[in-house]
Design an enzyme around this catalytic site. Structure first.
Site, PDB file in Angstrom:
ATOM      1  N   LYS A   1     -14.374  11.127   9.462  1.00  0.00           N
ATOM      2  CA  LYS A   1     -15.630  10.375   9.380  1.00  0.00           C
ATOM      3  C   LYS A   1     -16.559  10.733  10.533  1.00  0.00           C
ATOM      4  CE  LYS A   1     -13.504   6.391   8.060  1.00  0.00           C
ATOM      5  NZ  LYS A   1     -13.312   4.946   7.901  1.00  0.00           N
TER       6      LYS A   1
ATOM      7  N   GLU B   1     -11.779   1.040   7.364  1.00  0.00           N
ATOM      8  CA  GLU B   1     -12.598   0.546   8.462  1.00  0.00           C
ATOM      9  C   GLU B   1     -14.049   0.797   8.051  1.00  0.00           C
ATOM     10  OE1 GLU B   1     -11.874   2.299  12.306  1.00  0.00           O
ATOM     11  OE2 GLU B   1     -13.417   1.046  13.226  1.00  0.00           O
TER      12      GLU B   1
ATOM     13  N   ARG C   1      -1.754  12.842   4.315  1.00  0.00           N
ATOM     14  CA  ARG C   1      -3.170  12.694   3.994  1.00  0.00           C
ATOM     15  C   ARG C   1      -3.643  13.902   3.218  1.00  0.00           C
ATOM     16  NH1 ARG C   1      -5.678  10.561   8.352  1.00  0.00           N
ATOM     17  NH2 ARG C   1      -7.748  11.136   7.743  1.00  0.00           N
TER      18      ARG C   1
HETATM   19  P1  ATP Z   1     -11.082   9.157   9.292  1.00  0.00           P
HETATM   20  O1  ATP Z   1      -9.916   9.694  10.076  1.00  0.00           O
HETATM   21  O2  ATP Z   1     -11.707  10.132   8.359  1.00  0.00           O
HETATM   22  O3  ATP Z   1     -12.092   8.431  10.118  1.00  0.00           O
HETATM   23  P2  ATP Z   1      -9.612   6.817   8.741  1.00  0.00           P
HETATM   24  O4  ATP Z   1      -8.185   7.037   8.453  1.00  0.00           O
HETATM   25  O5  ATP Z   1      -9.960   6.358  10.101  1.00  0.00           O
HETATM   26  O6  ATP Z   1     -10.438   8.106   8.306  1.00  0.00           O
HETATM   27  P3  ATP Z   1      -9.861   4.350   7.377  1.00  0.00           P
HETATM   28  O7  ATP Z   1     -11.090   3.669   6.930  1.00  0.00           O
HETATM   29  O8  ATP Z   1      -9.061   3.748   8.462  1.00  0.00           O
HETATM   30  O9  ATP Z   1     -10.274   5.829   7.726  1.00  0.00           O
HETATM   31  O10 ATP Z   1      -8.915   4.655   6.133  1.00  0.00           O
HETATM   32  C1  ATP Z   1      -8.607   3.730   5.140  1.00  0.00           C
HETATM   33  C2  ATP Z   1      -7.351   4.160   4.431  1.00  0.00           C
HETATM   34  O11 ATP Z   1      -7.549   5.443   3.829  1.00  0.00           O
HETATM   35  C3  ATP Z   1      -6.192   4.306   5.403  1.00  0.00           C
HETATM   36  O12 ATP Z   1      -5.046   3.737   4.812  1.00  0.00           O
HETATM   37  C4  ATP Z   1      -6.062   5.772   5.586  1.00  0.00           C
HETATM   38  O13 ATP Z   1      -4.736   6.109   5.874  1.00  0.00           O
HETATM   39  C5  ATP Z   1      -6.524   6.335   4.231  1.00  0.00           C
HETATM   40  N1  ATP Z   1      -7.049   7.677   4.376  1.00  0.00           N
HETATM   41  C6  ATP Z   1      -8.002   8.104   5.227  1.00  0.00           C
HETATM   42  N2  ATP Z   1      -8.183   9.431   5.131  1.00  0.00           N
HETATM   43  C7  ATP Z   1      -7.313   9.871   4.185  1.00  0.00           C
HETATM   44  C8  ATP Z   1      -7.009  11.155   3.627  1.00  0.00           C
HETATM   45  N3  ATP Z   1      -7.625  12.256   4.030  1.00  0.00           N
HETATM   46  N4  ATP Z   1      -6.055  11.210   2.666  1.00  0.00           N
HETATM   47  C9  ATP Z   1      -5.427  10.104   2.254  1.00  0.00           C
HETATM   48  N5  ATP Z   1      -5.657   8.873   2.736  1.00  0.00           N
HETATM   49  C10 ATP Z   1      -6.595   8.741   3.685  1.00  0.00           C
HETATM   50 MG    MG Z   2      -8.525   4.513  10.569  1.00  0.00          MG
END
Ligand code: ATP
Ligand code: MG
Length: 561
Positions: free
Chosen positions: A274, A40, A264
């Site tokens: 984030k 995102e 994760r």
């Molecule tokens: P945050 O919770 O930090 O805002 P998010 O999951 O909302 O992160 P996205 O931009 O939606 O962020 O994530 C893009 C991809 O990266 C998704 O498939 C998500 O599952 C993966 N991802 C995000 N954080 C991690 C992590 N700590 N370890 C592994 N994969 C991750």
């Molecule tokens: Mg997300």
């Protein structure tokens, strides 16, 4: 169990569970593999995303498949092109290239048509309840939810209201479109989940064309399906969403993408959400998203990490089905291992103590040859000037040395790296008793490893010549947080209460003259000190170096105790 050859190391390792799933898919369903990375664009990527990138792109590459980059841009309020650009830069820097670039917002028309299809099938309805009413009506894990009074509207009325939602006739929150599934479903996410909500806000790509936006659950699976993604890999918290992912695909009868979840990545002494990273930036705790103390890819890059070291880290972490926390020292181990092979060696003194070599002629300069990288003979050598006055590091002198201290002490002898043996004859102090200078003699026969009588000296220390050295700003970084898990906060505190006040210590040091030519991003090992990288804040007459990582694994040492 099947094994694979783990690259150059020749080590065999077992297939991870995703590789097993994919091999099974290749053997029984289809040899075509297509993954995607779906960020995102609401922030900069962090090391957790790097794990996901290495996994998605890595699996595609390993099985001769493709990996798409898809921006999951369904919430106009938080998203921005600045983030889109940085995400692309970071993925390329990590060494990956996407097959296709997509935006969930490109599918808004298709998603809208599919919503109409579901309404026509009696599987979606417009709900007039407020957000709060909807929340309360959902029930709890132990109690079923209540059906909305609007749940049994006619198809015609739903079609009309949904069209008017799209046309902008209603205010934010006045209506939503919900899937009609089961208000008593044991999985709360299937109790008539919201598909669309009204947000009158400009989108960074579609502008003001839309005022209804699809929810993640309604957009994600269908976007995968449109792109014919075979393996939609995401983090564990989405496992409860999987039945809904499958429900939309099944009811629409579209390409059956499947979702798989892995744990994760969490790191000790690090926050990864984030929202928290954004707060560190907006509260000016750090200088920006690319502050070298941030766990963002841009921060880690600026600190001096290499793409290869991050890929190696992702590989070592592996893929797990259960949440775990990885020790930050593993990441440091990986960059140390890579830089040891690739970074040229130089000498720099971060905490200078002046040494005068009393029997060395005044005004004379001699050049010594230094090896650029003992791990890589092709890296060649460079010249280092030597003169009567040099700086050594304060830590390399002790007035009253403990046993087995092989550096400099009154009356003892030490080897200057690449150069002469010197012996400490006199310690000069100021009125408060602080050591301000050492007066030494050198053995003129002892250049480049020899000595006049074959005697051997154990200690070797680094140095720079005072008249030739350049001043530089050296930024020494440590963990941004003092608490192993800064997300685990005590009552009344926030993660910001656990900041490490010494996460950045700035020193003025002296570097050997050959470093004057270094450019931003260049990486070096300062011998006996650590790995350093030239920061973009550098000026031609005053370079700034970031410490990437220390030489010794101080964390592992502490853990040993
Ligand atoms: P945050 O919770 O930090 O805002 P998010 O999951 O909302 O992160 P996205 O931009 O939606 O962020 O994530 C893009 C991809 O990266 C998704 O498939 C998500 O599952 C993966 N991802 C995000 N954080 C991690 C992590 N700590 N370890 C592994 N994969 C991750
Ligand atoms: Mg997300």
């Amino acid at each position: 169990m099947a094994t694979i050859n783990d690259g150059a190391a020749g080590k065999e390792r077992s297939l991870n569970f995703l590789e097993e799933i994919i091999e099974n898919h290749i053997n029984t369903v289809d040899s075509r593999i297509h993954t995607r990375f779906p960020p995102e664009p609401n922030g900069y990527l962090h090391i957790g995303h790097a794990k996901s990138i290495c996994l998605n792109f890595g699996l595609a590459k390993k099985y001769n498949g493709l990996c798409n980059l898809r921006f999951d841009d369904t919430n106009p309020v938080k998203e921005d092109v600045e983030y889109v650009d940085s995400i692309k830069e970071d993925i390329r820097w990590l060494g990956f290239q996407w097959a296709e670039e997509h935006y969930a917002s490109d599918y808004f028309d298709q998603l809208y048509e599919w919503a109409i299809e579901l309404i026509k099938k009696g599987l979606a309805y417009v709900d007039d309840q407020s957000q709060e009413e909807i929340r309360l009506g959902r029930g709890t894990v132990t109690e079923p939810g209540k059906e909305s009074p609007w749940r049994n509207r006619s198809v015609e009325e739903n079609l009309d209201l949904f069209a008017r939602m799209k046309a902008g006739e209603f205010a934010d929150g006045e209506k939503v479109l919900r899937a009609k599934i089961d208000m008593a479903h044991p999985n709360m996410l299937l109790r008539d989940p919201i598909m669309y909500r009204i947000i009158h806000s400009e989108h960074h790509r579609t502008g003001n064309r839309w005022c209804i936006y699809p929810m993640y659950d309604y957009a994600h699976g269908q976007s995968d399906s449109i792109e014919h993604i075979t393996h939609s890999i995401c983090t564990l918290e989405f496992d409860v969403h999987r039945p809904l992912y499958d429900w939309f695909i099944e009811k629409l009868g579209i390409y059956p993408s499947h979702q798989y979840e892995f744990a994760r990545l969490n790191l000790t002494y690090t926050v990864m959400s984030k929202r928290k990273l954004l707060q560190l930036v907006t509260d000016k705790v750090v200088s920006g998203w690319d502050d070298p103390r941030m766990p963002t890819i841009s921060g880690i890059r600026r600190k001096g990490y290499t793409p290869a070291s991050i890929r190696a880290f992702a590989d070592k972490v592996g893929v797990a089905k259960r949440d775990n926390v990885i020790d930050l020292s593993l990441l440091e181990f990986c960059v140390r291992e890579d830089l040891n092979k690739t970074a040229e060696r130089r000498m720099a003194v971060l905490d200078p103590l002046k040494v005068t070599i009393t029997n060395y002629p005044e005004g004379k300069t001699e050049m010594f040859e230094a090896i650029n990288n003992p791990e890589d003979p092709s890296a060649g050598t460079h010249q280092i000037p030597f003169s009567r006055e040099i700086y050594i590091d304060r830590a390399d002198f002790m007035e009253i040395p403990p046993k087995k201290y092989y550096r400099l002490a009154p009356g003892t002898e030490v080897r200057l790296r690449y150069s002469y043996l010197i012996k400490c004859e006199e310690v000069v102090k100021d009125s408060e008793g602080n050591v301000t200078e050492l007066r030494c003699t050198y053995d003129p026969q002892s250049g480049e490893g020899s000595s006049s009588d074959g005697r051997r000296v154990k200690g070797v220390i680094h140095w720079v010549s005072v008249p030739h050295a350049e001043e530089a700003e050296i930024r020494l970084y440590s963990n941004l947080f003092i608490k192993e898990d800064p997300n685990d906060v005590e009552d009344g505190k926030t993660f910001l209460d656990y900041l490490n006040p010494e996460s950045m210590v700035v020193r003025t040091g002296f570097i050997e003259p050959s470093l004057k030519e270094a450019s931003v991003g260049d990486k070096f090992q300062f011998e006996r000190v650590g790995y350093f990288c030239v920061d973009p804040d550098s000026k031609p007459d005053r370079l700034v170096f970031n410490r990437t990582v220390t030489l010794k694994d101080t964390w592992a040492k502490i853990a040993d105790k």
